[in-house]
Design a protein around this motif. Sequence first.
Motif, PDB file in Angstrom:
ATOM      1  N   TYR A 152      48.230 -14.323  21.850  1.00 36.75           N
ATOM      2  CA  TYR A 152      47.160 -15.100  21.687  1.00 36.75           C
ATOM      3  C   TYR A 152      46.003 -14.481  20.548  1.00 36.75           C
ATOM      4  O   TYR A 152      44.835 -14.638  20.885  1.00 36.75           O
ATOM      5  CB  TYR A 152      46.375 -15.384  23.016  1.00 36.75           C
ATOM      6  N   GLY A 153      46.397 -13.906  19.491  1.00 38.51           N
ATOM      7  CA  GLY A 153      45.717 -13.194  18.597  1.00 38.51           C
ATOM      8  C   GLY A 153      45.319 -11.922  19.024  1.00 38.51           C
ATOM      9  O   GLY A 153      45.686 -11.329  20.095  1.00 38.51           O
ATOM     10  N   GLN A 154      44.501 -11.313  17.953  1.00 42.30           N
ATOM     11  CA  GLN A 154      44.068  -9.908  18.141  1.00 42.30           C
ATOM     12  C   GLN A 154      42.962  -9.768  18.962  1.00 42.30           C
ATOM     13  O   GLN A 154      41.718 -10.223  18.407  1.00 42.30           O
ATOM     14  CB  GLN A 154      43.912  -9.073  16.922  1.00 42.30           C
ATOM     15  N   PRO A 155      42.444  -8.769  19.847  1.00 44.19           N
ATOM     16  CA  PRO A 155      41.350  -8.942  20.764  1.00 44.19           C
ATOM     17  C   PRO A 155      40.335  -8.151  19.773  1.00 44.19           C
ATOM     18  O   PRO A 155      40.521  -7.712  18.507  1.00 44.19           O
ATOM     19  CB  PRO A 155      41.483  -7.647  21.576  1.00 44.19           C
ATOM     20  N   ALA A 156      39.169  -8.643  20.030  1.00 40.72           N
ATOM     21  CA  ALA A 156      37.915  -8.343  19.176  1.00 40.72           C
ATOM     22  C   ALA A 156      37.867  -6.666  18.913  1.00 40.72           C
ATOM     23  O   ALA A 156      38.028  -5.879  19.880  1.00 40.72           O
ATOM     24  CB  ALA A 156      36.720  -8.932  19.669  1.00 40.72           C
ATOM     25  N   GLN A 157      37.333  -6.403  17.950  1.00 43.10           N
ATOM     26  CA  GLN A 157      37.210  -5.175  17.430  1.00 43.10           C
ATOM     27  C   GLN A 157      35.808  -4.569  17.565  1.00 43.10           C
ATOM     28  O   GLN A 157      34.789  -5.335  17.446  1.00 43.10           O
ATOM     29  CB  GLN A 157      37.531  -5.047  15.753  1.00 43.10           C
ATOM     30  N   PHE A 158      35.467  -3.157  17.569  1.00 43.70           N
ATOM     31  CA  PHE A 158      34.413  -2.711  17.775  1.00 43.70           C
ATOM     32  C   PHE A 158      33.544  -2.814  16.665  1.00 43.70           C
ATOM     33  O   PHE A 158      34.020  -2.594  15.259  1.00 43.70           O
ATOM     34  CB  PHE A 158      34.587  -1.310  18.033  1.00 43.70           C
ATOM     35  N   ASP A 159      32.187  -3.276  16.592  1.00 44.86           N
ATOM     36  CA  ASP A 159      31.316  -3.238  15.465  1.00 44.86           C
ATOM     37  C   ASP A 159      29.926  -2.600  15.774  1.00 44.86           C
ATOM     38  O   ASP A 159      29.367  -3.044  16.717  1.00 44.86           O
ATOM     39  CB  ASP A 159      31.105  -4.744  15.212  1.00 44.86           C
ATOM     40  N   PRO A 160      29.861  -1.461  15.366  1.00 40.98           N
ATOM     41  CA  PRO A 160      28.649  -0.493  15.684  1.00 40.98           C
ATOM     42  C   PRO A 160      27.334  -1.372  15.478  1.00 40.98           C
ATOM     43  O   PRO A 160      26.422  -1.038  15.986  1.00 40.98           O
ATOM     44  CB  PRO A 160      28.794   0.642  14.860  1.00 40.98           C
ATOM     45  N   THR A 161      27.326  -2.286  14.295  1.00 39.55           N
ATOM     46  CA  THR A 161      26.055  -3.084  14.132  1.00 39.55           C
ATOM     47  C   THR A 161      25.719  -4.260  15.105  1.00 39.55           C
ATOM     48  O   THR A 161      24.891  -4.838  14.968  1.00 39.55           O
ATOM     49  CB  THR A 161      26.271  -3.518  12.664  1.00 39.55           C
ATOM     50  N   PHE A 162      26.772  -4.740  15.867  1.00 41.43           N
ATOM     51  CA  PHE A 162      26.744  -5.804  16.723  1.00 41.43           C
ATOM     52  C   PHE A 162      25.845  -5.490  17.965  1.00 41.43           C
ATOM     53  O   PHE A 162      26.207  -4.732  18.699  1.00 41.43           O
ATOM     54  CB  PHE A 162      28.149  -6.452  17.037  1.00 41.43           C
ATOM     55  N   ASN A 163      25.002  -6.090  17.912  1.00 39.56           N
ATOM     56  CA  ASN A 163      23.928  -6.071  19.687  1.00 39.56           C
ATOM     57  C   ASN A 163      23.123  -7.374  19.754  1.00 39.56           C
ATOM     58  O   ASN A 163      22.302  -7.477  20.307  1.00 39.56           O
ATOM     59  CB  ASN A 163      22.743  -4.914  19.200  1.00 39.56           C
ATOM     60  N   GLY A 164      24.341  -8.447  19.838  1.00 37.65           N
ATOM     61  CA  GLY A 164      23.776  -9.637  20.166  1.00 37.65           C
ATOM     62  C   GLY A 164      23.871 -10.752  19.195  1.00 37.65           C
ATOM     63  O   GLY A 164      24.751 -10.657  17.975  1.00 37.65           O
ATOM     64  N   PRO A 165      23.355 -12.091  19.324  1.00 42.10           N
ATOM     65  CA  PRO A 165      23.772 -13.002  18.502  1.00 42.10           C
ATOM     66  C   PRO A 165      23.108 -12.570  16.876  1.00 42.10           C
ATOM     67  O   PRO A 165      21.975 -12.236  16.818  1.00 42.10           O
ATOM     68  CB  PRO A 165      22.477 -14.021  18.958  1.00 42.10           C
ATOM     69  N   ILE A 166      24.016 -12.803  15.931  1.00 35.41           N
ATOM     70  CA  ILE A 166      23.929 -12.403  14.584  1.00 35.41           C
ATOM     71  C   ILE A 166      22.636 -13.302  14.071  1.00 35.41           C
ATOM     72  O   ILE A 166      22.454 -14.359  14.080  1.00 35.41           O
ATOM     73  CB  ILE A 166      25.204 -12.810  13.697  1.00 35.41           C
ATOM     74  N   ARG A 167      21.805 -12.383  13.467  1.00 37.95           N
ATOM     75  CA  ARG A 167      20.692 -12.766  12.686  1.00 37.95           C
ATOM     76  C   ARG A 167      20.754 -13.233  11.483  1.00 37.95           C
ATOM     77  O   ARG A 167      20.293 -14.169  10.779  1.00 37.95           O
ATOM     78  CB  ARG A 167      19.613 -11.856  12.850  1.00 37.95           C
ATOM     79  N   LYS A 168      21.545 -12.562  10.641  1.00 41.27           N
ATOM     80  CA  LYS A 168      21.948 -12.856   9.227  1.00 41.27           C
ATOM     81  C   LYS A 168      23.248 -13.751   9.161  1.00 41.27           C
ATOM     82  O   LYS A 168      24.380 -13.175   9.330  1.00 41.27           O
ATOM     83  CB  LYS A 168      22.124 -11.550   8.283  1.00 41.27           C
ATOM     84  N   ARG A 169      22.888 -14.962   8.886  1.00 37.02           N
ATOM     85  CA  ARG A 169      24.064 -15.991   9.170  1.00 37.02           C
ATOM     86  C   ARG A 169      23.682 -16.977   8.012  1.00 37.02           C
ATOM     87  O   ARG A 169      22.418 -17.124   7.406  1.00 37.02           O
ATOM     88  CB  ARG A 169      24.255 -16.563  10.377  1.00 37.02           C
ATOM     89  N   ILE A 180      29.620 -20.034  18.261  1.00 35.54           N
ATOM     90  CA  ILE A 180      28.549 -20.392  17.311  1.00 35.54           C
ATOM     91  C   ILE A 180      27.262 -19.785  17.434  1.00 35.54           C
ATOM     92  O   ILE A 180      26.671 -19.147  16.455  1.00 35.54           O
ATOM     93  CB  ILE A 180      28.519 -21.912  16.893  1.00 35.54           C
ATOM     94  N   ALA A 181      26.853 -19.963  18.717  1.00 34.20           N
ATOM     95  CA  ALA A 181      25.433 -19.179  18.992  1.00 34.20           C
ATOM     96  C   ALA A 181      25.619 -17.889  18.706  1.00 34.20           C
ATOM     97  O   ALA A 181      24.351 -17.148  18.378  1.00 34.20           O
ATOM     98  CB  ALA A 181      25.094 -19.498  20.201  1.00 34.20           C
ATOM     99  N   VAL A 182      26.482 -17.139  18.998  1.00 41.58           N
ATOM    100  CA  VAL A 182      26.494 -15.623  18.946  1.00 41.58           C
ATOM    101  C   VAL A 182      26.957 -15.018  17.794  1.00 41.58           C
ATOM    102  O   VAL A 182      26.314 -14.353  17.154  1.00 41.58           O
ATOM    103  CB  VAL A 182      27.655 -15.236  20.147  1.00 41.58           C
ATOM    104  N   TYR A 183      28.076 -15.677  17.135  1.00 45.38           N
ATOM    105  CA  TYR A 183      28.576 -15.284  15.728  1.00 45.38           C
ATOM    106  C   TYR A 183      28.019 -16.135  14.612  1.00 45.38           C
ATOM    107  O   TYR A 183      28.391 -15.506  13.248  1.00 45.38           O
ATOM    108  CB  TYR A 183      29.997 -15.062  15.858  1.00 45.38           C
ATOM    109  N   GLY A 184      27.667 -17.150  14.637  1.00 44.96           N
ATOM    110  CA  GLY A 184      27.208 -17.969  13.549  1.00 44.96           C
ATOM    111  C   GLY A 184      28.565 -18.417  12.668  1.00 44.96           C
ATOM    112  O   GLY A 184      28.167 -18.880  11.400  1.00 44.96           O
ATOM    113  N   LYS A 185      29.903 -18.494  13.051  1.00 43.01           N
ATOM    114  CA  LYS A 185      30.963 -19.016  12.293  1.00 43.01           C
ATOM    115  C   LYS A 185      30.999 -20.536  12.434  1.00 43.01           C
ATOM    116  O   LYS A 185      30.214 -21.200  13.174  1.00 43.01           O
ATOM    117  CB  LYS A 185      32.173 -18.396  13.085  1.00 43.01           C
ATOM    118  N   ASN A 186      31.800 -21.181  11.658  1.00 46.69           N
ATOM    119  CA  ASN A 186      31.917 -22.479  11.661  1.00 46.69           C
ATOM    120  C   ASN A 186      32.545 -23.141  12.824  1.00 46.69           C
ATOM    121  O   ASN A 186      33.219 -22.378  13.809  1.00 46.69           O
ATOM    122  CB  ASN A 186      32.790 -23.167  10.400  1.00 46.69           C
ATOM    123  N   PHE A 187      32.954 -24.448  13.061  1.00 45.06           N
ATOM    124  CA  PHE A 187      33.223 -24.777  14.265  1.00 45.06           C
ATOM    125  C   PHE A 187      34.621 -24.733  14.648  1.00 45.06           C
ATOM    126  O   PHE A 187      34.972 -24.106  15.684  1.00 45.06           O
ATOM    127  CB  PHE A 187      33.079 -26.263  14.347  1.00 45.06           C
TER     128      PHE A 187
END
Length: 726
Positions: free
Chosen positions: A15-32, A580-587
Amino acid sequence: MGKNKEESSVTESEYGQPAQFDPTFNGPIRKRSCTDIICCVLFMLVVLGYMVVGILAWLYGDPRHVLYPRNSAGMYCGIGVYKDQPSVFYYNILKCAASLNVIAATLNGLQCPTTQVCVQQCPDTFWALSVTAYLPGVNPVKVFNQSLCLPTLNLENTTLSVKQIVDQELCPNFYIPTVSVLGRCLPDFGALDSIPASFVNVTGLPTNTNDTANGIVNATGDIMNGFNARDIGVKIFEDFASSWQWVIAALVIAMVVSFLFLLLLRFIAPIIIWVLIFGVLAVGAYGIYHCWWEYNNYKNSNASISTIGFTTNFEVYLQVKETWLAFLIIISVGEAILLLMLIFLRTRIFIAIALIQESSKAISHMMSTLFYPVVTFVLLLVCVAYWGITALYLATSGTQVYNVVALNSTQGSCGQILGNVTCDPQTFNSTDYPNCPSARCVFIRYNNEGLWQRNMFNLQIYNVVAFLWCINFVLALGQCTLAGSFASYYWAFSKPSDIPTFPLSQAFIRTLRYHVGSLAFGALILTLIQLVRIILEYLDNKTRAAQNPCARFLFCCLKCCFWCLEKFIKFLNRNAYIMIAVYGKNFCVSAKNAFLLLMRNIVRVVVLDKITDLLLFFGKLLVVGGVGVLSFFFFSGRITVPGSGFRPQMLHYYWTPIIVVVVGAYLIANGFFSVYSMCVDTLFLCFLEDLERHDGSVEKPYFMSKNLMKILNKKNKAPKKGKDKD
């Protein structure tokens, strides 16, 4: 409860690779950036086209066709030159029976082959032209009522005889007591028992009064069934006018109870959930005992399933020991499964309870989210109103077509309709048809020629498609906005100090700015499935009489499959909007990531979903049932409020305000609990991502609450100061 049971290894799986650690992530992505731009453009074009269709429908449509009745010439009663004559009177209502159905009658102004005139007041007495009135030399002015004759006929100056006036239907030769129903003078059924004997000699009526009464009843029965609701509607309106203050008070109580229940879940959620679980176990245990007791009672009986055979009297089967043995086995298996789930999945139940408590805590920090359903409701109301008005204007588009009709078919051989001869009611002259003195220029239909009229059906289809798309988009907008708000709460490391200012407004603006296309994409998929379901229902209803068992089974299977597909797409869309609300990716990417994340944690998903559904059902039942019972006792007079001035005798139907209160309480409770449900789903996905991204080390601390970490036997090695102050 240890690491092996609750923590998934961060490795590649089916079922895919689990999410990886991102030190810059702290909530809904602002730069999208904007997502699904093509679908956004398509949606905007559809909305613009929808607006154009609405404008054109407004220009060509005329809802007066529905709102006002018309006379024989197609002129509206109650407006214009007939402003003081709001009702339409039918000379011979019996002629309407063979030419109308209720829906067409309502939309087309109840046109039928008898003279119709606008009157100030419907006649309320019996009157019939006597035989002596036909004698030569009788002055028509002494026989007829000018207000009920055609406006073009002046009884003072006419040279026509009484017989000629009757033959040409310039004046009625009889009328009965009528009442105005939606502007139409329809027979008063209560007066039909006392029809005068003189009516047996009236031209156009049966030869005895019983047949006359039956004919009038049959001619107007369906119409009255359609319009009779007006009297009931008036009484219901009066009931609401007498009790609206108390209805609003009951709805306020429902709002307060819903609000308090959500806040109390922060403290009593574990109690409620365990009480419900053990309550189900207790009911199952009693079921096992009762089935065993019944089985013992019939154990020595000679009756069995084989001796009884098949019968439609199902009570007979309850007197057979095999029936109770089957019930005993089924309930025992269900009880065993529930106990095993309780034993082996207790940790996940604790997680579900903790997430429910965390949801209450999140809502308490963002109270504005509880009132966002009002925004969704207003937008949905706008969509529904626009669809209804557009459909009405489209249905009443086109110019009116008039044909020459012989109102008195007994004259010569002119027939009921003179071919397909069109006419203009303003310039029509009956003398042009000497063989048919009763010829009139009567409204027949709306013109269906021309590009606009030929595509009317296609425009109505467009209206439905655009309406469904807009409705699904509004719901998606609400889900994505709330998901962005609650995600900002979860990913705030120090709560509440790290929660952004005005998180709901930020999420709403962010969603509209970047993700209209993605929301429109998900809404379009759901709309297409709903259209298929509508088409299947239409085909099933149209072909039901000709269907064989195989066809009925096929339709049933198709409808069931698409119903399940719609439920699945709604579930998938809901979780995609959270991503979408958290990461800003397409549908598509968001839907795939959400689906894989849920599949990697499928057991937790099932447990949380069932527990949340059970809890929300209990909450809705508490709000709706409690307020409904309270309103029943109040409006039925079983309890009174001193000094209120309200008495049950003031109401025609005491159930009217009760129904309004119950429906309103359900809508209010559903609005509050939908926010709560969205909060639980959002925090759950964030929780799963948190487990995959972090390990509790100094570099990768968990964002979850201390309660959740305690349940999972986890902790942060060096939590930041201020973590979970609340």
